[in-house]
Structure formats: C-alpha cells, structure tokens
Scaffold this active site. Structure first.
Site, PDB file in Angstrom:
ATOM      1  N   GLU A 135       0.769  -0.721   0.171  1.00  0.00           N
ATOM      2  CA  GLU A 135      -0.026   0.091   0.344  1.00  0.00           C
ATOM      3  C   GLU A 135       0.804   0.968   0.027  1.00  0.00           C
ATOM      4  O   GLU A 135       1.566   1.699   0.160  1.00  0.00           O
ATOM      5  CB  GLU A 135      -0.718   0.152   1.018  1.00  0.00           C
ATOM      6  CG  GLU A 135      -1.675   1.468   1.894  1.00  0.00           C
ATOM      7  CD  GLU A 135      -2.393   0.900   2.867  1.00  0.00           C
ATOM      8  OE1 GLU A 135      -2.511   0.510   3.624  1.00  0.00           O
ATOM      9  OE2 GLU A 135      -3.349   2.050   3.297  1.00  0.00           O
TER      10      GLU A 135
ATOM     11  N   LYS B  59      -9.688   2.329  -1.982  1.00  0.00           N
ATOM     12  CA  LYS B  59      -9.570   1.403  -0.769  1.00  0.00           C
ATOM     13  C   LYS B  59     -11.354   1.729  -0.074  1.00  0.00           C
ATOM     14  O   LYS B  59     -11.222   3.260   0.486  1.00  0.00           O
ATOM     15  CB  LYS B  59      -8.821   1.857   0.812  1.00  0.00           C
ATOM     16  CG  LYS B  59      -8.504   1.269   1.890  1.00  0.00           C
ATOM     17  CD  LYS B  59      -7.208   1.417   2.821  1.00  0.00           C
ATOM     18  CE  LYS B  59      -6.799   0.402   3.529  1.00  0.00           C
ATOM     19  NZ  LYS B  59      -5.648   1.555   4.622  1.00  0.00           N
TER      20      LYS B  59
ATOM     21  N   CYS C 256      -5.360  -3.517   2.443  1.00  0.00           N
ATOM     22  CA  CYS C 256      -4.628  -3.039   4.234  1.00  0.00           C
ATOM     23  C   CYS C 256      -6.740  -3.764   4.537  1.00  0.00           C
ATOM     24  O   CYS C 256      -7.002  -4.851   4.763  1.00  0.00           O
ATOM     25  CB  CYS C 256      -4.325  -2.080   4.465  1.00  0.00           C
ATOM     26  SG  CYS C 256      -3.309  -2.059   5.815  1.00  0.00           S
TER      27      CYS C 256
HETATM   28  C1  ACM Z   1      -4.090   0.027   7.214  1.00  0.00           C
HETATM   29  O1  ACM Z   1      -5.159   0.097   6.262  1.00  0.00           O
HETATM   30  N1  ACM Z   1      -2.783   0.243   6.988  1.00  0.00           N
HETATM   31  C2  ACM Z   1      -3.733  -0.328   9.004  1.00  0.00           C
END
Ligand code: ACM
Length: 265
Positions: A40, A112, A145
């Site tokens: 990420e 995201k 993530c």
């Molecule tokens: C995250 O979602 N970077 C912990």
C-alpha cells in the site's frame, strides 16, 4: 495452468518517490512474473500531517505521473501486470488506491473502501467498489490493507469471480496474516498480501509495520510468509484454476449454498 506471481515487501520512504521507484526497480531487476504485488502507498509512504502535505507525493491514476510511468516500464520488463498501492489525486482529492498496470497502461484502479484510523483525515473513502480485471485469462481482484477485517471485501471480489486477490498493505495490527487464511478458505481464492516493513514517526505517533507478507492458497495453505523486517521478493508459480471450483464436499458448494435471503447485509 501455471501462473507466476511475485510478492514484493519493502520500506517505502516518505516524500521520496524517486527513491521508492529505485527500490522497486532494484528488487525486481531480472524478475519475470505474470502478476507482481507491491505494498500500500508504495509511492508516498504512510504518515502525513494533512492531505495538503501529501498532495505533492500523489498522482492521477492515468499513468502520467512519475510513479505510474515507472511502474509501466517495470511491468514491460517483468512481462506482467503490477498491482501497487499509491496515493491517488483526482480533482484535488486524495484516495488511498491500488492500480493494476501493464506495459500497455492501467487495467484497473481500486480506491480503498475501509480507511484505517488517521487515513480518514488524509483520504476520501473509496468510491470505486470492489471489481475485478482479467489478465492472461486469470480473474484478479484488489483490496487494500484494512479491507481485510471486513469479510465482505474478499467475499465481494470472490463473488465477482476473482481467483486471486491482490492485497497491498501497510499492516500495523497483528491479526491480518492469520485472518487471510480464513479469507482464502471461506472464498476458495488465492490471496497475496504484500505488506511493508519499517517504522514511521510523526510527532508523538510511531507506527511499526509488521512485514510477514503472505501468499495463501484456496485451502488456507500458507504458501509463503516473508520475514518481519527485511526487503524481499518472493516468486512462485500457482494454478489459479484451483480457485475456480467452489465445492467443499460433494454436497456442499461455498457459493451455491449461500442463503442471502437470511443475511442482514
Ligand atoms: C491499514 O489499513 N493500513 C492498517
């Protein structure tokens, strides 16, 4: 059917896109793979005081910026598609995104959905939804993530046909690697969690990222788990067809046996 995947674990540097490109180039030098997954926010690093401060280290998803241009060139050399997390800018708004990019350009972009902690003050919540793309006859989905803690993320991708879930990450909690075993089993998919290493400090805040990037098979097999705090590239061959059949027992199929009429969601 053999499909080669490569997982890259490294420490993205804050405010230094050029250095991050060099690190990725050097780790992937001589590597050839059908699918490569990077962590990420590989262009920008993680902790910033404000979105204004992150703006200069963000770029649009059209592959005209320095980071995605470099990824396109690396994809050409590796002969594959690269999935990488990056800080995306669109109309002056930032998204925590994952791009799928080949030598020919961008195949898909995912924003995201579930932002973690202070990410909420840097990025807008993703509006792309969970979708898949096809590469060399393999269906691939992306999540980022913290999406892992919502089983709906992997389930949505699997229901959309994903055989492989590419999962760029900057993990700080200790649970994800174990949870991905369940995500893989319950959806019968391959998952590739490319995590970062190292620590970042901003004022009083210090985050230590957990490394241990992981490739998990559709039966929950941990096919690879990386080191806690070392840069690494792991290349292996998988058969994505193993993720196409959703039967568990002769009379049980993970998708056909679902009873959505009884689910609240
Ligand atoms: C995250 O979602 N970077 C912990």
């Amino acid at each position: 059917m053999a499909f080669t995947i490569a997982l890259v674990q490294f420490k993205p540097e804050r405010k230094d896109i050029k250095k991050n490109i060099q690190k990725i180039q050097s780790l992937l030098d001589g590597v050839s793979a059908d699918l490569i997954v990077l962590p990420e926010l590989s262009n920008s690093g993680y902790l910033y005081p404000s979105s204004e401060a992150l703006l200069a280290y963000s770029e649009p998803s059209n592959s005209e910026g320095n980071f995605l241009t470099a990824l396109k060139e690396i994809a050409a050399k590796t002969k594959g598609v690269i999935v990488s997390g990056f800080s995306e800018i669109d109309h002056n708004k930032l998204y925590n995104s994952a791009v799928a990019i080949s030598a020919d350009g961008v195949l898909a972009n995912y924003r995201k959905t579930h932002l973690y902690a202070d990410e909420k003050s840097l990025f807008l919540p993703g509006d792309s939804g969970f979708h898949t793309f096809t590469w060399k006859n393999v269906t691939i989905g992306m999540m980022i993530c913290f999406d892992w803690i919502f089983p709906e993320s992997a389930r949505s991708l699997a229901l959309a046909g994903a055989q492989i879930i590419a999962h760029p990450a900057n993990l700080v909690l200790p649970y994800c690697q174990d949870a991905m075993v369940t995500r893989s089993i319950e959806n019968k998919v391959f998952t590739i969690t490319a995590n970062r290493i190292g620590a970042e400090k901003l004022g009083e805040q210090k985050l230590t990222f957990t490394g241990q990037s992981q490739i998990t098979g559709p039966k929950g097999e941990i096919l690879y788990r990386g080191p806690k705090n070392k840069s690494t590239v792991h290349v292996m061959s998988i058969n994505p067809e193993k993720a196409s059949d959703k039967s568990m027992k002769p009379k049980n199929d993970l998708f056909m046996d679902r009873r959505p009429e009884f689910y609240e969601i």
